[in-house]
Write a protein that holds these residues in place. Sequence first.
Motif, mmCIF file in Angstrom:
data_model
loop_
_atom_site.group_PDB
_atom_site.id
_atom_site.type_symbol
_atom_site.label_atom_id
_atom_site.label_comp_id
_atom_site.label_asym_id
_atom_site.label_seq_id
_atom_site.Cartn_x
_atom_site.Cartn_y
_atom_site.Cartn_z
ATOM 1 N N GLY A 81 0.792 -1.224 0.000
ATOM 2 C CA GLY A 81 0.000 0.000 0.000
ATOM 3 C C GLY A 81 0.820 1.267 0.000
ATOM 4 N N PRO A 82 0.258 2.348 0.588
ATOM 5 C CA PRO A 82 0.948 3.644 0.601
ATOM 6 C C PRO A 82 2.317 3.599 1.270
ATOM 7 N N LEU A 83 2.468 2.745 2.285
ATOM 8 C CA LEU A 83 3.757 2.668 2.975
ATOM 9 C C LEU A 83 4.839 2.147 2.034
ATOM 10 N N ARG A 84 4.512 1.136 1.239
ATOM 11 C CA ARG A 84 5.495 0.613 0.287
ATOM 12 C C ARG A 84 5.812 1.647 -0.784
ATOM 13 N N THR A 85 4.788 2.366 -1.244
ATOM 14 C CA THR A 85 5.018 3.436 -2.220
ATOM 15 C C THR A 85 5.933 4.504 -1.639
ATOM 16 N N GLY A 86 5.694 4.851 -0.370
ATOM 17 C CA GLY A 86 6.550 5.834 0.279
ATOM 18 C C GLY A 86 7.992 5.382 0.374
ATOM 19 N N LEU A 87 8.199 4.103 0.692
ATOM 20 C CA LEU A 87 9.563 3.570 0.779
ATOM 21 C C LEU A 87 10.246 3.599 -0.584
ATOM 22 N N ARG A 88 9.510 3.317 -1.641
ATOM 23 C CA ARG A 88 10.090 3.381 -2.987
ATOM 24 C C ARG A 88 10.517 4.803 -3.326
ATOM 25 N N LEU A 89 9.689 5.777 -2.969
ATOM 26 C CA LEU A 89 10.051 7.175 -3.225
ATOM 27 C C LEU A 89 11.286 7.572 -2.418
ATOM 28 N N ILE A 90 11.372 7.086 -1.188
ATOM 29 C CA ILE A 90 12.545 7.371 -0.365
ATOM 30 C C ILE A 90 13.797 6.787 -1.002
ATOM 31 N N LEU A 91 13.701 5.566 -1.520
ATOM 32 C CA LEU A 91 14.857 4.942 -2.170
ATOM 33 C C LEU A 91 15.283 5.718 -3.411
ATOM 34 N N ILE A 92 14.305 6.222 -4.168
ATOM 35 C CA ILE A 92 14.647 7.058 -5.330
ATOM 36 C C ILE A 92 15.380 8.312 -4.868
ATOM 37 N N GLY A 93 14.877 8.928 -3.804
ATOM 38 C CA GLY A 93 15.545 10.110 -3.257
ATOM 39 C C GLY A 93 16.947 9.811 -2.770
ATOM 40 N N LEU A 94 17.118 8.661 -2.127
ATOM 41 C CA LEU A 94 18.450 8.283 -1.653
ATOM 42 C C LEU A 94 19.405 8.032 -2.812
#
Length: 392
Positions: free
Chosen positions: A173-186
């Motif tokens: 869900g949204p939590l996994r999407t958020g983690l993916r965005l964080i990884l892109i940012g990292l």
Amino acid sequence: MSLVVYLAALLLALSAILLFRRPRAALRNPLTASTCAAVSMSALCFICSAPVTLAAVNRLTGIPNFGAPLTYSMISAYSCSLIILLIQWRGGPSELVRRSTRMAITVFGLLIAAIIVLFTLADARTERLNDLDTYYANTPYMREMIVLYLVGHGVCIVVMSAVCLKWMREVTGPLRTGLRLILIGLLLDVAGFEIAKITAVVARWLGHDLDYLSTSVAPPVVSLGALFCSVGFTLPRLLPSAIVHWQSLNDYRRLTPLWTEVQWAATAPKPSPSWWELPYARLQWLEVSIHDALLALAPLFDDRVRRISLATALDEGNTPGQAHVIAEAAMLADAARQAAAPVGRRFEEPSTYRLHATGSVVTTELVELAQALGQSPVVAAARRGSVIASHD
């Protein structure tokens, strides 16, 4: 470059304001407080690193390049806030969370102290607003300070990436999407900040000039990376609330035919909802007012209108469930018509029938009733008063 970093800071500040819209509730929730702190620290990092800000800080303190340790300390504090946020986000035993948080604060606190001490010992009299990292790459103590803050931020990125990758396999869900965005940012942070900065500094050590990597490539890329990280952190916190408000707004609009039919019979007082809760609060008030009006009209319900409308709706090919809703809507429309008449109909024994929607705690039943009121020809006939007349 100042415009780029100020724009990034503004967007990050807006994210922090959205998360901190209820200060008391946010401060009581460690996860919300940690998210606000991390996003706010990210915004402060960009503000401090802008050449315009650096020049102002140097001028106000009277110390050339004082903005450098300030910015590096902010970057280290931001790295610490990200680690703490991940600790809070991940959760676990409270004692483990507290111990991990204290450890992160201690490590990065020592890092910030070392940065300040090294700057104090260094000889950095020439003000550099854009290329301090490369200009002082070979200067004693300044060299160590630059390497130290880059290593500290790099360790933060490695830890965050490892935790996010491991955690992403466990959530949806949204939590996994958020983690993916964080990884892109990292990833952008690694490519645009760590690698670019380190390459430019090492090039200076080797006698080459790759300063453009530090001055031109790093700022816009790291700004974009920080935005991805901030969106990744805030999305799981804001998205559920946004979905609720959007659904509330949609239900509010769909209830309009029902409210138009019965609003004059409602006596519930109208509240003053705050702007932040406007869609959901308005829907709650509308539901209470509609239920109030339905109860007021209940004594005028005519079971004959309901039975005749039910038979007519079934004859028109509606399913039993649809026909039942249409019949109730027709009875309601007839009751509203009678109540609005100069001399309303009075029953010796008022109807004891209660609409299915009045016994439900979900909005769906009211929405179905509203749609029938606005669309069904059977209901239109009841509104004209022709249902009973045509069968007498």
